[in-house]
Design a protein around this motif. Sequence first.
Motif, PDB file in Angstrom:
ATOM      1  N   MET A  18       0.230  -9.637   8.540  1.00 59.44           N
ATOM      2  CA  MET A  18       1.387  -8.855   8.122  1.00 59.44           C
ATOM      3  C   MET A  18       1.954  -8.143   9.341  1.00 59.44           C
ATOM      4  SD  MET A  18       1.639  -5.716   5.373  1.00 59.44           S
ATOM      5  CE  MET A  18       0.846  -6.662   4.101  1.00 59.44           C
ATOM      6  N   LYS A  19       3.258  -8.178   9.483  1.00 54.72           N
ATOM      7  CA  LYS A  19       3.903  -7.519  10.598  1.00 54.72           C
ATOM      8  C   LYS A  19       3.752  -6.005  10.465  1.00 54.72           C
ATOM      9  CE  LYS A  19       7.879  -9.271   9.738  1.00 54.72           C
ATOM     10  NZ  LYS A  19       9.275  -9.656   9.744  1.00 54.72           N
ATOM     11  N   THR A  20       3.710  -5.327  11.611  1.00 56.65           N
ATOM     12  CA  THR A  20       3.568  -3.875  11.614  1.00 56.65           C
ATOM     13  C   THR A  20       4.712  -3.212  10.868  1.00 56.65           C
ATOM     14  OG1 THR A  20       2.399  -3.979  13.705  1.00 56.65           O
ATOM     15  CG2 THR A  20       3.316  -1.859  13.094  1.00 56.65           C
ATOM     16  N   ARG A  21       5.935  -3.654  11.088  1.00 55.15           N
ATOM     17  CA  ARG A  21       7.090  -3.056  10.429  1.00 55.15           C
ATOM     18  C   ARG A  21       6.978  -3.211   8.913  1.00 55.15           C
ATOM     19  NH1 ARG A  21      11.729  -6.205   9.963  1.00 55.15           N
ATOM     20  NH2 ARG A  21      12.733  -5.256   8.206  1.00 55.15           N
ATOM     21  N   GLU A  22       6.607  -4.393   8.479  1.00 59.79           N
ATOM     22  CA  GLU A  22       6.459  -4.643   7.045  1.00 59.79           C
ATOM     23  C   GLU A  22       5.370  -3.762   6.452  1.00 59.79           C
ATOM     24  OE1 GLU A  22       5.104  -8.234   4.058  1.00 59.79           O
ATOM     25  OE2 GLU A  22       6.043  -8.771   5.953  1.00 59.79           O
ATOM     26  N   SER A  23       4.280  -3.618   7.159  1.00 57.05           N
ATOM     27  CA  SER A  23       3.182  -2.780   6.694  1.00 57.05           C
ATOM     28  C   SER A  23       3.633  -1.332   6.565  1.00 57.05           C
ATOM     29  CB  SER A  23       2.006  -2.882   7.665  1.00 57.05           C
ATOM     30  OG  SER A  23       0.963  -2.044   7.267  1.00 57.05           O
ATOM     31  N   ALA A  24       4.332  -0.832   7.574  1.00 60.07           N
ATOM     32  CA  ALA A  24       4.823   0.549   7.538  1.00 60.07           C
ATOM     33  C   ALA A  24       5.786   0.737   6.377  1.00 60.07           C
ATOM     34  CB  ALA A  24       5.500   0.901   8.866  1.00 60.07           C
ATOM     35  N   GLU A  25       6.657  -0.235   6.166  1.00 63.02           N
ATOM     36  CA  GLU A  25       7.609  -0.152   5.059  1.00 63.02           C
ATOM     37  C   GLU A  25       6.884  -0.100   3.720  1.00 63.02           C
ATOM     38  OE1 GLU A  25      11.301  -2.542   7.248  1.00 63.02           O
ATOM     39  OE2 GLU A  25       9.980  -3.617   5.871  1.00 63.02           O
ATOM     40  N   ASN A  26       5.831  -0.901   3.573  1.00 59.88           N
ATOM     41  CA  ASN A  26       5.044  -0.895   2.328  1.00 59.88           C
ATOM     42  C   ASN A  26       4.387   0.461   2.104  1.00 59.88           C
ATOM     43  OD1 ASN A  26       5.462  -3.409   1.167  1.00 59.88           O
ATOM     44  ND2 ASN A  26       3.857  -4.376   2.367  1.00 59.88           N
ATOM     45  N   TYR A  27       3.820   1.022   3.148  1.00 58.56           N
ATOM     46  CA  TYR A  27       3.191   2.341   3.025  1.00 58.56           C
ATOM     47  C   TYR A  27       4.213   3.399   2.622  1.00 58.56           C
ATOM     48  CZ  TYR A  27      -1.381   1.050   4.945  1.00 58.56           C
ATOM     49  OH  TYR A  27      -2.625   0.514   5.135  1.00 58.56           O
ATOM     50  N   LEU A  28       5.349   3.404   3.285  1.00 61.91           N
ATOM     51  CA  LEU A  28       6.371   4.414   2.987  1.00 61.91           C
ATOM     52  C   LEU A  28       6.902   4.261   1.568  1.00 61.91           C
ATOM     53  CD1 LEU A  28       8.233   4.359   6.413  1.00 61.91           C
ATOM     54  CD2 LEU A  28       6.766   6.198   5.521  1.00 61.91           C
ATOM     55  N   GLU A  29       7.134   3.034   1.147  1.00 61.23           N
ATOM     56  CA  GLU A  29       7.608   2.795  -0.225  1.00 61.23           C
ATOM     57  C   GLU A  29       6.565   3.259  -1.243  1.00 61.23           C
ATOM     58  OE1 GLU A  29       9.283  -0.853  -3.019  1.00 61.23           O
ATOM     59  OE2 GLU A  29       8.365  -1.333  -1.103  1.00 61.23           O
ATOM     60  N   THR A  30       5.300   3.002  -0.961  1.00 62.04           N
ATOM     61  CA  THR A  30       4.225   3.420  -1.864  1.00 62.04           C
ATOM     62  C   THR A  30       4.148   4.941  -1.941  1.00 62.04           C
ATOM     63  OG1 THR A  30       2.992   1.395  -1.434  1.00 62.04           O
ATOM     64  CG2 THR A  30       1.738   3.276  -2.293  1.00 62.04           C
ATOM     65  N   ILE A  31       4.263   5.613  -0.817  1.00 61.67           N
ATOM     66  CA  ILE A  31       4.251   7.081  -0.807  1.00 61.67           C
ATOM     67  C   ILE A  31       5.408   7.609  -1.649  1.00 61.67           C
ATOM     68  CG2 ILE A  31       4.534   9.145   0.635  1.00 61.67           C
ATOM     69  CD1 ILE A  31       3.127   7.431   2.909  1.00 61.67           C
ATOM     70  N   LEU A  32       6.591   7.013  -1.503  1.00 64.67           N
ATOM     71  CA  LEU A  32       7.748   7.425  -2.295  1.00 64.67           C
ATOM     72  C   LEU A  32       7.470   7.251  -3.783  1.00 64.67           C
ATOM     73  CD1 LEU A  32      10.791   8.262  -2.479  1.00 64.67           C
ATOM     74  CD2 LEU A  32      11.286   5.803  -2.458  1.00 64.67           C
ATOM     75  N   MET A  33       6.987   6.096  -4.173  1.00 66.95           N
ATOM     76  CA  MET A  33       6.728   5.826  -5.587  1.00 66.95           C
ATOM     77  C   MET A  33       5.674   6.778  -6.148  1.00 66.95           C
ATOM     78  SD  MET A  33       7.132   1.618  -5.630  1.00 66.95           S
ATOM     79  CE  MET A  33       5.426   1.449  -5.927  1.00 66.95           C
ATOM     80  N   LEU A  34       4.612   7.020  -5.402  1.00 68.50           N
ATOM     81  CA  LEU A  34       3.569   7.934  -5.862  1.00 68.50           C
ATOM     82  C   LEU A  34       4.088   9.369  -5.959  1.00 68.50           C
ATOM     83  CD1 LEU A  34       0.505   6.556  -3.854  1.00 68.50           C
ATOM     84  CD2 LEU A  34       0.853   6.420  -6.341  1.00 68.50           C
ATOM     85  N   SER A  35       4.962   9.754  -5.047  1.00 72.07           N
ATOM     86  CA  SER A  35       5.472  11.135  -5.037  1.00 72.07           C
ATOM     87  C   SER A  35       6.363  11.413  -6.243  1.00 72.07           C
ATOM     88  CB  SER A  35       6.232  11.426  -3.742  1.00 72.07           C
ATOM     89  OG  SER A  35       7.459  10.731  -3.702  1.00 72.07           O
ATOM     90  N   ARG A  36       6.896  10.386  -6.852  1.00 71.62           N
ATOM     91  CA  ARG A  36       7.784  10.575  -8.008  1.00 71.62           C
ATOM     92  C   ARG A  36       7.043  11.092  -9.234  1.00 71.62           C
ATOM     93  NH1 ARG A  36      12.298   5.810  -7.247  1.00 71.62           N
ATOM     94  NH2 ARG A  36      13.254   6.852  -5.473  1.00 71.62           N
ATOM     95  N   SER A  37       5.713  11.043  -9.195  1.00 74.27           N
ATOM     96  CA  SER A  37       4.933  11.587 -10.305  1.00 74.27           C
ATOM     97  C   SER A  37       4.937  13.113 -10.279  1.00 74.27           C
ATOM     98  CB  SER A  37       3.483  11.091 -10.237  1.00 74.27           C
ATOM     99  OG  SER A  37       2.795  11.744  -9.177  1.00 74.27           O
ATOM    100  N   GLY A  38       5.338  13.696  -9.139  1.00 77.74           N
ATOM    101  CA  GLY A  38       5.355  15.143  -9.001  1.00 77.74           C
ATOM    102  C   GLY A  38       4.049  15.703  -8.474  1.00 77.74           C
ATOM    103  N   LYS A  39       3.034  14.859  -8.378  1.00 80.19           N
ATOM    104  CA  LYS A  39       1.739  15.300  -7.856  1.00 80.19           C
ATOM    105  C   LYS A  39       1.688  15.062  -6.350  1.00 80.19           C
ATOM    106  CE  LYS A  39      -0.612  13.972 -12.122  1.00 80.19           C
ATOM    107  NZ  LYS A  39      -1.583  13.042 -12.701  1.00 80.19           N
ATOM    108  N   PRO A  40       0.886  15.853  -5.635  1.00 79.09           N
ATOM    109  CA  PRO A  40       0.721  15.612  -4.200  1.00 79.09           C
ATOM    110  C   PRO A  40       0.153  14.215  -3.949  1.00 79.09           C
ATOM    111  CG  PRO A  40      -0.266  17.709  -4.840  1.00 79.09           C
ATOM    112  CD  PRO A  40       0.095  16.997  -6.104  1.00 79.09           C
TER     113      PRO A  40
END
Length: 123
Positions: free
Chosen positions: A1-23
């Motif tokens: 997996m490319k580094t850019r793609e990996s970083a994008e996946n992590y950031l998208e996951t953090i965004l989705m998890l943050s929408r729950s309102g929990k840390p």
Amino acid sequence: MKTRESAENYLETILMLSRSGKPVRSVDVAGELEYTKPSVSVAMKNLRAGGHIEVDRDGSILLTESGRKIAESMYERHTLISDWLISLGVDGETAANDACRMEHAMSEQSFSAIKRYLENSGG
């Protein structure tokens, strides 16, 4: 997996998890992506060094402006492509998996063209 793609996946996951309102913590990201805690720890260090996240004293991960911009762009791509594939008859799981790969590989020009087409066709 490319580094850019990996970083994008992590950031998208953090965004989705943050929408729950929990840390959001590294362990949450590891669980969501089914990655090891050490792998996520290295990724968080790299994202922090790149200025895309901040980690507070409690270990909560917060997206910076640049991190949020990337995450929201990836989320929009993922959602639009996945919904489009489903509308074409692809099952939900396959559509989500394919969208995850396509969202990173597709140029901005191609994505914008698909988005315009779907907006104009009512699809």
